[in-house]
Every structure is written in C-alpha cells, then in structure tokens.
Motif scaffolding. Structure first.
Motif, PDB file in Angstrom:
ATOM      1  N   ALA A  61      11.086 -56.275 -65.524  1.00  0.00           N
ATOM      2  CA  ALA A  61      11.378 -57.512 -66.237  1.00  0.00           C
ATOM      3  C   ALA A  61      12.820 -57.907 -65.932  1.00  0.00           C
ATOM      4  N   ASP A  62      13.088 -59.190 -65.915  1.00  0.00           N
ATOM      5  CA  ASP A  62      14.441 -59.662 -65.617  1.00  0.00           C
ATOM      6  C   ASP A  62      15.459 -59.093 -66.603  1.00  0.00           C
ATOM      7  N   SER A  63      15.037 -58.897 -67.840  1.00  0.00           N
ATOM      8  CA  SER A  63      15.965 -58.440 -68.879  1.00  0.00           C
ATOM      9  C   SER A  63      16.463 -57.019 -68.661  1.00  0.00           C
ATOM     10  N   VAL A  64      15.768 -56.239 -67.838  1.00  0.00           N
ATOM     11  CA  VAL A  64      16.166 -54.833 -67.631  1.00  0.00           C
ATOM     12  C   VAL A  64      16.547 -54.540 -66.183  1.00  0.00           C
ATOM     13  N   LYS A  65      16.363 -55.511 -65.314  1.00  0.00           N
ATOM     14  CA  LYS A  65      16.629 -55.299 -63.895  1.00  0.00           C
ATOM     15  C   LYS A  65      18.084 -54.909 -63.684  1.00  0.00           C
ATOM     16  N   GLY A  66      18.307 -53.859 -62.902  1.00  0.00           N
ATOM     17  CA  GLY A  66      19.654 -53.379 -62.652  1.00  0.00           C
ATOM     18  C   GLY A  66      20.150 -52.369 -63.668  1.00  0.00           C
ATOM     19  N   ARG A  67      19.428 -52.223 -64.778  1.00  0.00           N
ATOM     20  CA  ARG A  67      19.820 -51.249 -65.806  1.00  0.00           C
ATOM     21  C   ARG A  67      18.786 -50.127 -65.969  1.00  0.00           C
ATOM     22  N   PHE A  68      17.528 -50.457 -65.772  1.00  0.00           N
ATOM     23  CA  PHE A  68      16.452 -49.475 -65.945  1.00  0.00           C
ATOM     24  C   PHE A  68      15.874 -49.100 -64.590  1.00  0.00           C
ATOM     25  N   THR A  69      15.417 -47.845 -64.476  1.00  0.00           N
ATOM     26  CA  THR A  69      14.768 -47.372 -63.256  1.00  0.00           C
ATOM     27  C   THR A  69      13.510 -46.600 -63.615  1.00  0.00           C
ATOM     28  N   ILE A  70      12.383 -47.016 -63.070  1.00  0.00           N
ATOM     29  CA  ILE A  70      11.127 -46.301 -63.260  1.00  0.00           C
ATOM     30  C   ILE A  70      10.888 -45.394 -62.062  1.00  0.00           C
ATOM     31  N   SER A  71      10.333 -44.232 -62.326  1.00  0.00           N
ATOM     32  CA  SER A  71       9.984 -43.308 -61.253  1.00  0.00           C
ATOM     33  C   SER A  71       8.797 -42.461 -61.716  1.00  0.00           C
ATOM     34  N   ARG A  72       8.190 -41.767 -60.761  1.00  0.00           N
ATOM     35  CA  ARG A  72       7.075 -40.907 -61.125  1.00  0.00           C
ATOM     36  C   ARG A  72       7.078 -39.670 -60.251  1.00  0.00           C
ATOM     37  N   ASP A  73       6.521 -38.595 -60.802  1.00  0.00           N
ATOM     38  CA  ASP A  73       6.358 -37.342 -60.079  1.00  0.00           C
ATOM     39  C   ASP A  73       4.881 -36.993 -60.183  1.00  0.00           C
ATOM     40  N   LYS A  87      21.460 -51.985 -74.561  1.00  0.00           N
ATOM     41  CA  LYS A  87      21.942 -53.054 -75.420  1.00  0.00           C
ATOM     42  C   LYS A  87      21.145 -53.063 -76.716  1.00  0.00           C
ATOM     43  N   PRO A  88      21.706 -53.600 -77.786  1.00  0.00           N
ATOM     44  CA  PRO A  88      20.952 -53.657 -79.047  1.00  0.00           C
ATOM     45  C   PRO A  88      19.592 -54.337 -78.894  1.00  0.00           C
ATOM     46  N   GLU A  89      19.488 -55.306 -78.004  1.00  0.00           N
ATOM     47  CA  GLU A  89      18.210 -55.995 -77.822  1.00  0.00           C
ATOM     48  C   GLU A  89      17.168 -55.148 -77.093  1.00  0.00           C
ATOM     49  N   ASP A  90      17.557 -53.973 -76.635  1.00  0.00           N
ATOM     50  CA  ASP A  90      16.584 -53.033 -76.058  1.00  0.00           C
ATOM     51  C   ASP A  90      15.878 -52.211 -77.136  1.00  0.00           C
ATOM     52  N   THR A  91      16.331 -52.346 -78.371  1.00  0.00           N
ATOM     53  CA  THR A  91      15.704 -51.617 -79.471  1.00  0.00           C
ATOM     54  C   THR A  91      14.234 -52.006 -79.608  1.00  0.00           C
ATOM     55  N   ALA A  92      13.359 -51.001 -79.564  1.00  0.00           N
ATOM     56  CA  ALA A  92      11.920 -51.248 -79.601  1.00  0.00           C
ATOM     57  C   ALA A  92      11.189 -49.912 -79.575  1.00  0.00           C
ATOM     58  N   VAL A  93       9.887 -49.986 -79.811  1.00  0.00           N
ATOM     59  CA  VAL A  93       9.016 -48.856 -79.515  1.00  0.00           C
ATOM     60  C   VAL A  93       8.575 -49.018 -78.061  1.00  0.00           C
TER      61      VAL A  93
END
Length: 121
Positions: A61-73, A87-93
């Motif tokens: 999502a644009d809101s997390v691009k550059g801050r979050f990284t997904i990976s899998r093993d 950021k506070p706006e990342d607060t969520a389940v």
C-alpha cells in the motif's frame, strides 16, 4: 485450507520498529500467495502488503511503501512483515492471510486471528 497464527505485535513508540510473523500449518504453504492486512478501530480492513508464492514479487500500500517489508521463508512455512519508522496511524490489528494470487485481494480467504500493533508515545 491453511491455518495461520500471527505473532510479534505490541506497543512501540513512533519511529520504532516491529517484526510480525505468521506461521502456517500444512505442507502446501509454498503454493499460496501471502499477505498482510490491517484494521484500525472504526475502519474497514485494508490491504498492507502481499507476496507471491516464491517470494520474488512484493506489493505494498502507498501508506507503508518504503517503511514496511514483506518476506517469506517457505522452508519454515512463515511470512514476515518488518515494520520500520512506525507512525500512530499504523495502529491496528494486523492479519495474515493466504490467497491464490498476490494481485487478487479477493482471493485471500484464509485468515489468522490477528495481532495488535499500537504506536504511541
């Protein structure tokens, strides 16, 4: 159908980091696209990131691009979400999900129970 269990959530200060993990049961993990979604209080669940079966392509999502990284093993039947500069706006389940295709969000039909992420000072 794969069963999913998330872990790694918690309380973190703005600018901090967390790594979420999602462990999947079964021997077919590598045949599924995987994704992370989140739901904040009073809001609908939203897409965060997905990854293809082999892990070669990721989407954000644009809101997390550059801050979050997904990976899998695939050897460990686990998908991760590294979250930096929170950021506070990342607060969520945060929910882990499996699906047929990383670009088809409606194909994600198996969900974990969710893990709470709270970003606050």
């Amino acid at each position: 159908q794969v069963q999913l269990v998330e872990s790694g959530g918690g309380l973190v200060q703005p600018g901090g980091s967390l790594r979420l993990s999602c462990a999947a049961s079964g021997r077919t993990f590598s045949t599924y696209a995987m994704g992370w979604f989140r739901q904040a209080p009073g809001k609908e669940r939203e897409f965060v990131s997905t990854i293809t079966r082999g892990g070669g392509t990721t989407y954000y999502a644009d809101s997390v691009k550059g801050r979050f990284t997904i990976s899998r093993d695939n050897a460990k039947n686990t998908v991760y979400l590294q979250m930096n500069n929170l950021k506070p706006e990342d607060t969520a389940v945060y929910y882990c999900a499996s699906g047929k295709a990383a670009t088809v969000l409606s194909s994600f039909d198996s969900w974990g129970q969710g893990t709470q992420v709270t970003v606050s000072s």
